[in-house]
Design a protein around this motif. Sequence first.
Motif, PDB file in Angstrom:
ATOM      1  N   VAL A  19      47.861  38.628  34.713  1.00  0.00           N
ATOM      2  CA  VAL A  19      46.459  39.021  34.550  1.00  0.00           C
ATOM      3  C   VAL A  19      45.625  37.851  34.048  1.00  0.00           C
ATOM      4  CG1 VAL A  19      47.100  41.421  34.102  1.00  0.00           C
ATOM      5  CG2 VAL A  19      46.724  39.860  32.173  1.00  0.00           C
ATOM      6  N   ALA A  20      46.257  36.697  33.850  1.00  0.00           N
ATOM      7  CA  ALA A  20      45.545  35.518  33.358  1.00  0.00           C
ATOM      8  C   ALA A  20      46.081  34.263  34.033  1.00  0.00           C
ATOM      9  CB  ALA A  20      45.685  35.400  31.841  1.00  0.00           C
ATOM     10  N   ALA A  21      45.204  33.281  34.186  1.00  0.00           N
ATOM     11  CA  ALA A  21      45.588  31.965  34.699  1.00  0.00           C
ATOM     12  C   ALA A  21      44.700  30.935  34.027  1.00  0.00           C
ATOM     13  CB  ALA A  21      45.438  31.898  36.212  1.00  0.00           C
ATOM     14  N   LEU A  22      45.264  29.774  33.753  1.00  0.00           N
ATOM     15  CA  LEU A  22      44.514  28.709  33.081  1.00  0.00           C
ATOM     16  C   LEU A  22      44.462  27.477  33.972  1.00  0.00           C
ATOM     17  CD1 LEU A  22      44.507  27.761  29.381  1.00  0.00           C
ATOM     18  CD2 LEU A  22      44.898  25.945  31.056  1.00  0.00           C
ATOM     19  N   THR A  23      43.264  26.892  34.072  1.00  0.00           N
ATOM     20  CA  THR A  23      43.043  25.716  34.898  1.00  0.00           C
ATOM     21  C   THR A  23      42.300  24.666  34.085  1.00  0.00           C
ATOM     22  OG1 THR A  23      42.838  27.099  36.879  1.00  0.00           O
ATOM     23  CG2 THR A  23      42.009  24.840  37.031  1.00  0.00           C
ATOM     24  N   ARG A  24      42.716  23.411  34.225  1.00  0.00           N
ATOM     25  CA  ARG A  24      41.998  22.284  33.636  1.00  0.00           C
ATOM     26  C   ARG A  24      41.415  21.460  34.786  1.00  0.00           C
ATOM     27  NH1 ARG A  24      43.865  22.122  28.313  1.00  0.00           N
ATOM     28  NH2 ARG A  24      45.806  23.313  28.041  1.00  0.00           N
ATOM     29  N   VAL A  86      36.768  20.374  31.862  1.00  0.00           N
ATOM     30  CA  VAL A  86      36.540  21.786  31.551  1.00  0.00           C
ATOM     31  C   VAL A  86      37.865  22.531  31.629  1.00  0.00           C
ATOM     32  CG1 VAL A  86      35.543  23.918  32.486  1.00  0.00           C
ATOM     33  CG2 VAL A  86      34.122  21.898  32.220  1.00  0.00           C
ATOM     34  N   VAL A  87      38.058  23.465  30.711  1.00  0.00           N
ATOM     35  CA  VAL A  87      39.198  24.380  30.751  1.00  0.00           C
ATOM     36  C   VAL A  87      38.671  25.753  31.135  1.00  0.00           C
ATOM     37  CG1 VAL A  87      41.140  25.380  29.491  1.00  0.00           C
ATOM     38  CG2 VAL A  87      40.353  23.073  28.926  1.00  0.00           C
ATOM     39  N   SER A  88      39.310  26.392  32.102  1.00  0.00           N
ATOM     40  CA  SER A  88      38.877  27.696  32.608  1.00  0.00           C
ATOM     41  C   SER A  88      40.034  28.689  32.555  1.00  0.00           C
ATOM     42  CB  SER A  88      38.373  27.556  34.055  1.00  0.00           C
ATOM     43  OG  SER A  88      38.146  28.824  34.638  1.00  0.00           O
ATOM     44  N   VAL A  89      39.751  29.872  32.023  1.00  0.00           N
ATOM     45  CA  VAL A  89      40.741  30.954  31.994  1.00  0.00           C
ATOM     46  C   VAL A  89      40.240  32.087  32.881  1.00  0.00           C
ATOM     47  CG1 VAL A  89      41.968  32.635  30.577  1.00  0.00           C
ATOM     48  CG2 VAL A  89      41.510  30.337  29.678  1.00  0.00           C
ATOM     49  N   ARG A 136      49.486  27.971  24.403  1.00  0.00           N
ATOM     50  CA  ARG A 136      50.497  29.043  24.394  1.00  0.00           C
ATOM     51  C   ARG A 136      50.391  29.889  25.658  1.00  0.00           C
ATOM     52  NH1 ARG A 136      49.054  29.125  18.838  1.00  0.00           N
ATOM     53  NH2 ARG A 136      47.577  30.830  19.173  1.00  0.00           N
ATOM     54  N   LEU A 137      49.158  30.167  26.080  1.00  0.00           N
ATOM     55  CA  LEU A 137      48.965  30.946  27.306  1.00  0.00           C
ATOM     56  C   LEU A 137      49.467  30.164  28.509  1.00  0.00           C
ATOM     57  CD1 LEU A 137      47.693  33.467  28.693  1.00  0.00           C
ATOM     58  CD2 LEU A 137      45.574  32.145  28.866  1.00  0.00           C
ATOM     59  N   GLU A 138      49.184  28.884  28.545  1.00  0.00           N
ATOM     60  CA  GLU A 138      49.571  28.039  29.672  1.00  0.00           C
ATOM     61  C   GLU A 138      51.089  27.957  29.805  1.00  0.00           C
ATOM     62  OE1 GLU A 138      48.105  23.731  31.404  1.00  0.00           O
ATOM     63  OE2 GLU A 138      48.252  24.005  29.233  1.00  0.00           O
ATOM     64  N   ARG A 139      51.783  27.899  28.666  1.00  0.00           N
ATOM     65  CA  ARG A 139      53.233  27.717  28.686  1.00  0.00           C
ATOM     66  C   ARG A 139      54.005  29.030  28.589  1.00  0.00           C
ATOM     67  NH1 ARG A 139      53.765  22.602  24.436  1.00  0.00           N
ATOM     68  NH2 ARG A 139      52.772  21.040  25.784  1.00  0.00           N
ATOM     69  N   GLY A 140      53.305  30.104  28.260  1.00  0.00           N
ATOM     70  CA  GLY A 140      53.986  31.369  28.014  1.00  0.00           C
ATOM     71  C   GLY A 140      53.695  32.431  29.055  1.00  0.00           C
ATOM     72  N   ARG A 141      53.734  33.659  28.608  1.00  0.00           N
ATOM     73  CA  ARG A 141      53.567  34.790  29.525  1.00  0.00           C
ATOM     74  C   ARG A 141      52.097  34.981  29.886  1.00  0.00           C
ATOM     75  NH1 ARG A 141      56.829  39.080  26.766  1.00  0.00           N
ATOM     76  NH2 ARG A 141      55.990  40.427  28.383  1.00  0.00           N
ATOM     77  N   ARG A 142      51.878  35.383  31.144  1.00  0.00           N
ATOM     78  CA  ARG A 142      50.511  35.581  31.652  1.00  0.00           C
ATOM     79  C   ARG A 142      50.225  37.053  31.919  1.00  0.00           C
ATOM     80  NH1 ARG A 142      49.330  30.672  34.300  1.00  0.00           N
ATOM     81  NH2 ARG A 142      50.441  28.988  33.248  1.00  0.00           N
ATOM     82  N   ASP A 143      51.092  37.946  31.424  1.00  0.00           N
ATOM     83  CA  ASP A 143      50.871  39.379  31.630  1.00  0.00           C
ATOM     84  C   ASP A 143      49.850  39.881  30.614  1.00  0.00           C
ATOM     85  OD1 ASP A 143      52.289  39.307  29.280  1.00  0.00           O
ATOM     86  OD2 ASP A 143      54.010  40.448  30.011  1.00  0.00           O
ATOM     87  N   ALA A 144      49.665  41.208  30.553  1.00  0.00           N
ATOM     88  CA  ALA A 144      48.640  41.767  29.671  1.00  0.00           C
ATOM     89  C   ALA A 144      48.907  41.435  28.207  1.00  0.00           C
ATOM     90  CB  ALA A 144      48.566  43.284  29.865  1.00  0.00           C
ATOM     91  N   PHE A 150      46.057  35.913  23.585  1.00  0.00           N
ATOM     92  CA  PHE A 150      45.078  34.830  23.657  1.00  0.00           C
ATOM     93  C   PHE A 150      43.679  35.318  23.309  1.00  0.00           C
ATOM     94  CE2 PHE A 150      41.731  32.975  26.330  1.00  0.00           C
ATOM     95  CZ  PHE A 150      41.703  31.683  25.830  1.00  0.00           C
ATOM     96  N   LEU A 151      43.273  36.451  23.897  1.00  0.00           N
ATOM     97  CA  LEU A 151      41.881  36.878  23.822  1.00  0.00           C
ATOM     98  C   LEU A 151      41.520  37.556  22.502  1.00  0.00           C
ATOM     99  CD1 LEU A 151      39.266  36.973  25.484  1.00  0.00           C
ATOM    100  CD2 LEU A 151      39.998  39.204  26.351  1.00  0.00           C
ATOM    101  N   ALA A 152      42.409  38.403  21.979  1.00  0.00           N
ATOM    102  CA  ALA A 152      42.066  39.203  20.801  1.00  0.00           C
ATOM    103  C   ALA A 152      41.701  38.354  19.582  1.00  0.00           C
ATOM    104  CB  ALA A 152      43.201  40.174  20.479  1.00  0.00           C
ATOM    105  N   PRO A 153      42.484  37.330  19.202  1.00  0.00           N
ATOM    106  CA  PRO A 153      42.086  36.529  18.032  1.00  0.00           C
ATOM    107  C   PRO A 153      40.747  35.827  18.218  1.00  0.00           C
ATOM    108  CG  PRO A 153      44.393  36.144  18.581  1.00  0.00           C
ATOM    109  CD  PRO A 153      43.794  36.909  19.732  1.00  0.00           C
ATOM    110  N   LEU A 154      40.488  35.367  19.437  1.00  0.00           N
ATOM    111  CA  LEU A 154      39.214  34.697  19.708  1.00  0.00           C
ATOM    112  C   LEU A 154      38.043  35.650  19.498  1.00  0.00           C
ATOM    113  CD1 LEU A 154      37.404  32.433  20.822  1.00  0.00           C
ATOM    114  CD2 LEU A 154      37.966  33.252  23.122  1.00  0.00           C
ATOM    115  N   LEU A 155      38.114  36.839  20.099  1.00  0.00           N
ATOM    116  CA  LEU A 155      37.014  37.793  19.990  1.00  0.00           C
ATOM    117  C   LEU A 155      36.879  38.322  18.568  1.00  0.00           C
ATOM    118  CD1 LEU A 155      37.331  39.781  23.335  1.00  0.00           C
ATOM    119  CD2 LEU A 155      35.876  37.834  22.798  1.00  0.00           C
TER     120      LEU A 155
END
Length: 281
Positions: A19-24, A86-89, A136-144, A150-155
């Motif tokens: 559900v997530a992908a990271l691009t630089r 730019v980093v894009s998620v 951590r997202l880039e190297r780890g799991r990309r599921d929900a 990744f998202l919850a601590p930021l928000l």
Amino acid sequence: MQSPAITLRHAEILAPGAVAALTRAQLGPQRPVPHGHDFHELLWVQNGRVRHHLPEGREDLAEGDLVFVAPGQVHGLQGRGADALVVSVTLHPDFVAAFGQRHPELAGRYFWSETGPLRLSRDSRQMAEINRAALRLERGRRDALGAEAFLAPLLCGLMEETVTLPEGAPGWLAAACAGARAPAVFRDGAAGFARLAGRAHPHVSRTIRRWLDMSPSDWVNAQRMDYAARRLVSSGDSLAEIAEECGIPNLSHFHKLFRAAHGETPQRYRRARQRDVVQPG
């Protein structure tokens, strides 16, 4: 800015089950082709300067600028000078929708804003936290689960900084009010507030009095007492230690401020709310 020439689709970007992908991306100086997408995108400027093209105009982004882009919003990115990175998620729309339903306090904010794309700015410490989470997202799991980690601590951090002021209040005042919740700021009292605001103390005092009908000291003391209440419940530290953390070494003054804020003494507040969950009696 013309209509989107390209529509990016999450089915073409996300791996099966993700559900997530990271691009630089290193950005060049060529004028961008406007694009839309059917997913949510969180992007930030990692290095250099970036011009953000939008239907209503353009804005310049710098290191630390964070942008929330919702599905259907059209934009384009252009490097300004050398080394624009730019980093894009990419986040699946179903994941973001479910996240918002579980947390209704996010309604109207960030990905769920009715206007956008939404731009925020982060300082170097905050950007270091985001970059660690992105790694951590880039190297780890990309599921929900990984995406939520990744998202919850930021928000959550962004929500803690949110201060709602009357319409027309200057942005620097909202930023200072939010930043004054940090112990490193409120320990220095009104002087710490004025320093964070980046304005002369008399100007800061007049402005906060106009918009909030209080002094910088009043605001700072409210943050101190909110922090003290949390520390009383969550720790076994002495009142003297907590008062020192708040920047109020005078215990008599600490008691006076706490009672005015919470309607009872610090000791009574702690006894009524603190429970030993590790070794309950």
